[in-house]
Design an enzyme around this catalytic site. Structure first.
Site, PDB file in Angstrom:
ATOM      1  N   GLY A 331       0.808  -1.210   0.000  1.00  0.00           N
ATOM      2  CA  GLY A 331       0.000   0.000   0.000  1.00  0.00           C
ATOM      3  C   GLY A 331       0.837   1.254   0.000  1.00  0.00           C
ATOM      4  N   SER A 348       9.529   2.154  -4.458  1.00  0.00           N
ATOM      5  CA  SER A 348       9.428   1.085  -5.440  1.00  0.00           C
ATOM      6  C   SER A 348       9.009  -0.214  -4.751  1.00  0.00           C
ATOM      7  CB  SER A 348      10.760   0.897  -6.168  1.00  0.00           C
ATOM      8  OG  SER A 348      10.693  -0.197  -7.067  1.00  0.00           O
TER       9      SER A 348
END
Length: 379
Positions: A331, A348
């Site tokens: 998330g 990332s």
């Protein structure tokens, strides 16, 4: 339902974005910047994650900013002789490795400590060999990067034999100083389907990294594994932001969403609603850094290495990421990284979580801005 990897099928992407805030364009991408202190939210996070007092957090931000600006100047001045730098945590000083003994005086004059590399030794040569052979890496081989302080190339893997096989297949030798480090898990992109302030696409959620502008439009910059499914994105209140404009994943991990209506969504320089970024001066290895995510909020750590290569599996190899010991969770993909008031990049992926700690990688924002031809929105 929680997705631990980015889903690459259009219409089925579960992509975690970190920050949903609006931004206001400024006239310049590179205004004069200062080492202004942490906001209340950053200070709390720095104290919690790095074990600092409020005064120590401010002192560290000032130290890191000074070191980072010195590093940027020396990197440009030394050119090909520059072999990396880091902040010595015991002294707080910047150490710069150079292949040219004659440049030591210039490094000292700039206020840094010179370290002359052994003749013919450059760990980046070994990493280049591994990068060229990246597709040969087994999934158990999660990442590889240069550890500047030890002048070695570290290969992290859950299986030592796989890492050794990969290093041999890449043609590395003893002179490349490759070390294998066994780890419990390999990195994955941080993605999840959860509620909260976020931006959405086909049921997927991601956080805004930063706002940026071109001559004619405004954009949201986030992770490329968030945008690769295309489509139109909406904000936390379901108001439409706009369509995916660009997406770069794998190899890189950045993408942009065009803001269709700046009346509905006003671009600002805000991160987490409290930090107004002033620019994007790149922080040095060893500097403190904080990230904002829609799952775990503000979390801080230290920059451990730059230009790391991460193998997310399934052929998804990403180059040029920055490695940190700040935690993140599903998330948090795409969210903002800042060092003081300087934008650093977008989440990332990584390994671990914010309960036991972890390793997180971010895509540097300056590369994304340059490649996309965009200007960062600053305060």
């Amino acid at each position: 339902m929680s997705y631990r990897h980015a889903v690459r099928t259009a219409g089925a992407a579960a992509l975690g974005l970190l920050l949903a805030v609006a931004v206001t364009p400024s006239a310049s991408a590179s205004p004069s910047v200062s080492s202004s202190g942490a906001t209340a939210a950053e200070s709390v996070a720095l104290q919690r994650d790095l074990g600092l007092t409020g005064a120590a957090a401010q002192q560290r931000l000032d130290r890191d900013y000074a070191a980072s600006t010195t590093d940027a100047a020396l990197r440009s001045q030394l050119g090909a002789a520059y072999q990396g730098s880091w902040i010595d945590q015991s002294t707080g000083g910047l150490v710069v490795r150079t292949s040219d003994p004659a440049s030591a005086a210039a490094i000292q004059a700039a206020g840094a400590q010179p370290l002359v590399a052994a003749k013919g030794k450059n760990p980046k040569n070994g990493k280049d060999k591994l990068d060229k052979a990246a597709k040969k890496a087994a999934r158990s081989v999660g990442s590889w990067y240069v550890d500047d302080a030890s002048a070695t190339v570290v290969v992290e893997s859950t299986n030592v034999a796989d890492a050794q096989t990969f290093a041999a297949a890449a043609g590395t030798t003893a002179e490349d100083s490759v070390q294998v480090k066994q780890v419990a898990t390999t990195p994955r992109t941080f993605s999840d389907l959860v509620g909260g302030q976020a931006i959405y696409n086909n049921g997927g959620r991601c956080s805004i990294g930063f706002s940026a502008t071109s001559a004619t439009a405004s954009f949201v910059i986030t992770a490329g594994h968030c945008t690769e499914g295309g489509g139109t994105w909406s904000g936390y209140n379901q108001a439409v932001i706009g369509p995916v404009a660009t997406s770069n994943f794998p190899t890189d991990d950045f993408g942009s969403i065009k803001v269709n209506s700046t009346a509905t969504w006003v671009p600002t320089s805000q991160v987490q609603g409290t930090t107004s970024v002033l620019g994007s001066t790149e922080a040095a290895v060893g500097a403190s850094v904080c990230r904002s995510g829609s799952t775990t909020g503000y979390r801080c750590g230290t920059i451990q290495s730059k230009n790391a290569t991460v193998n997310y599996g399934g052929g998804d190899v990403v180059y040029g990421l920055t490695r940190t010991n700040a935690c993140a969770e599903p998330g948090d993909s795409g969210g903002s990284w800042v060092a003081g008031r300087q934008a650093q990049g977008m989440t990332s992926g990584g390994s671990g979580d914010c309960t036991v700690g972890g390793t997180t990688y971010f895509q540097p924002v300056n590369e994304a801005l340059t490649r996309l031809g965009l200007t960062l929105v600053t305060g």
